[in-house]
Design a protein around this motif. Structure first.
Motif, short mmCIF file in Angstrom:
data_model
loop_
_atom_site.label_atom_id
_atom_site.label_comp_id
_atom_site.label_asym_id
_atom_site.label_seq_id
_atom_site.Cartn_x
_atom_site.Cartn_y
_atom_site.Cartn_z
N GLU A 150 -31.72 52.31 90.87
CA GLU A 150 -31.31 51.14 91.66
C GLU A 150 -30.38 51.63 92.76
OE1 GLU A 150 -29.62 48.24 89.08
OE2 GLU A 150 -31.38 48.13 87.77
N LEU A 151 -30.99 52.06 93.86
CA LEU A 151 -30.22 52.65 94.95
C LEU A 151 -29.47 51.57 95.73
CD1 LEU A 151 -32.76 55.29 96.30
CD2 LEU A 151 -30.93 55.60 94.62
N GLU A 152 -28.22 51.86 96.00
CA GLU A 152 -27.39 50.97 96.79
C GLU A 152 -26.30 51.79 97.47
OE1 GLU A 152 -24.61 48.48 94.53
OE2 GLU A 152 -25.47 49.37 92.72
N ARG A 153 -25.78 51.27 98.53
CA ARG A 153 -24.69 51.93 99.24
C ARG A 153 -23.37 51.43 98.66
NH1 ARG A 153 -21.59 51.18 104.03
NH2 ARG A 153 -21.16 53.16 105.10
N PHE A 154 -22.55 52.35 98.14
CA PHE A 154 -21.28 51.94 97.53
C PHE A 154 -20.20 52.96 97.83
CE2 PHE A 154 -23.54 54.47 94.39
CZ PHE A 154 -22.56 55.32 93.88
N LEU A 189 -25.37 56.63 99.14
CA LEU A 189 -26.53 55.85 98.71
C LEU A 189 -27.03 56.45 97.42
CD1 LEU A 189 -28.60 53.60 99.37
CD2 LEU A 189 -29.98 55.37 100.48
N SER A 190 -26.83 55.75 96.30
CA SER A 190 -27.24 56.27 95.01
C SER A 190 -27.28 55.12 94.00
CB SER A 190 -26.26 57.36 94.55
OG SER A 190 -26.77 58.05 93.43
N ASP A 191 -27.44 55.46 92.73
CA ASP A 191 -27.43 54.47 91.66
C ASP A 191 -26.01 54.42 91.10
OD1 ASP A 191 -27.57 53.31 88.97
OD2 ASP A 191 -29.75 53.44 89.19
N ALA A 192 -25.30 53.34 91.36
CA ALA A 192 -23.88 53.24 90.99
C ALA A 192 -23.67 53.34 89.49
CB ALA A 192 -23.31 51.92 91.52
#
Length: 293
Positions: A150-154, A189-192
């Motif tokens: 679940e890639l997201e920018r965090f 950008l990764s899976d938190a």
């Protein structure tokens, strides 16, 4: 005489041509074998002019198919075993949690010194078993399942600080003084969730085996680099080549089962994070290099 000579020349030419074609076909088979992906359905193409070569390619293709069948069978058996371990580990956690709860209640009762010591030992062993069971469950789960990222920018900086703050009391109890050099607002950008699990396991490793000081550095330029460097108690040196192997624990280890860093490496591969370990004197360093922006 001339007729015989002409016939012999023709026979030699035919045999030479046959030999050249045979060598060419064998060379093609050799090249084909080098190019074949054994995980696909590719086979060696069969020649039509030479029955002996046809038979050879049929035998090769049969061996390829048998090897593929064996690999599929082995893979399925390994997956089944991993899922079984995961299910058993999951089933064990509930009774272990209950047992720990009852031991903690018993610990509050008025007990003799001998009874109190026995309860403490049971509680310590139960907690260690729960930790091992959880690690087994986690490792087998990630290995047996195809994890959908679940890639997201965090903000990795904030996530790192939050995870460090959660362990403040444990750091004080272990007499470890953390020093943080964290660049602000390092977004990746990764899976938190998986990155959080990696951080938790690395910090847990420090708490189990570290002493005195912990230096945490996070720097983001072309690439985001996160390092954890701590002192460790050394009965004998840590082997950085083995540190990510399952169940590897150096003789100085007080606790732990050697699965935490194996999980770190497994999750790092899934996230394309380059994780390495270094040892210099009493300093042990884990370096996480996240994919370039």
């Amino acid at each position: 005489m001339k007729v015989i000579l002409i016939v012999l020349l023709l026979i030699i030419l035919i045999l030479t041509l046959f030999l050249i074609l045979s060598q060419r076909e064998i060379s093609k088979i050799n090249q084909r074998l080098k190019q074949i992906d054994l995980n696909s359905n590719q086979l060696v193409e069969i020649s039509l002019f030479n029955p002996a070569i046809n038979q050879l390619t049929e035998t090769i293709n049969q061996q390829i198919m048998e090897q593929r069948t064996e690999r599929i069978t082995t893979f399925n058996q390994e997956q089944e075993l991993k899922e079984t371990i995961s299910e058993i580990s999951h089933d064990l956690r509930t009774p272990l949690t209950s047992m720990i709860g009852y031991l903690q209640l018993l610990e509050r009762e008025e007990l003799s010194a001998e009874q109190q010591e026995a309860v403490q030992i049971l509680l310590e062993k139960s907690l260690a078993m729960k930790s091992l069971t959880q690690s087994f469950f986690e490792l087998s789960y990630y290995e047996s399942k195809t994890v959908e990222l679940e890639l997201e920018r965090f903000n990795l900086s904030q996530l790192l600080i939050d995870e460090m703050l959660k362990e403040t009391a444990t750091f004080e109890q272990q007499l470890i003084v953390p020093t943080l050099e964290v660049q602000e607002d390092c977004f990746i950008l990764s899976d938190a969730k998986l990155v959080t699990r990696i951080l938790q396991n690395v910090i847990a490793n420090v708490l189990q085996h570290g002493k005195d000081q912990l230096r945490v550095e996070l720097l983001q330029q072309e690439q985001t680099i996160l390092t954890f460097s701590n002192k460790y108690e050394s009965a004998e040196p840590i082997d950085p080549q083995k540190i990510f192997q399952r169940f590897y624990v150096a003789s100085h280890a007080r606790n732990g089962n050697g699965l935490g860093l194996a999980i770190v490496e497994l999750l790092s591969k899934q996230l394309a994070i380059d994780v390495t370990a270094e040892v210099s004197g009493e300093d042990f360093t884990i370096r996480l290099a996240f994919p370039k922006k």
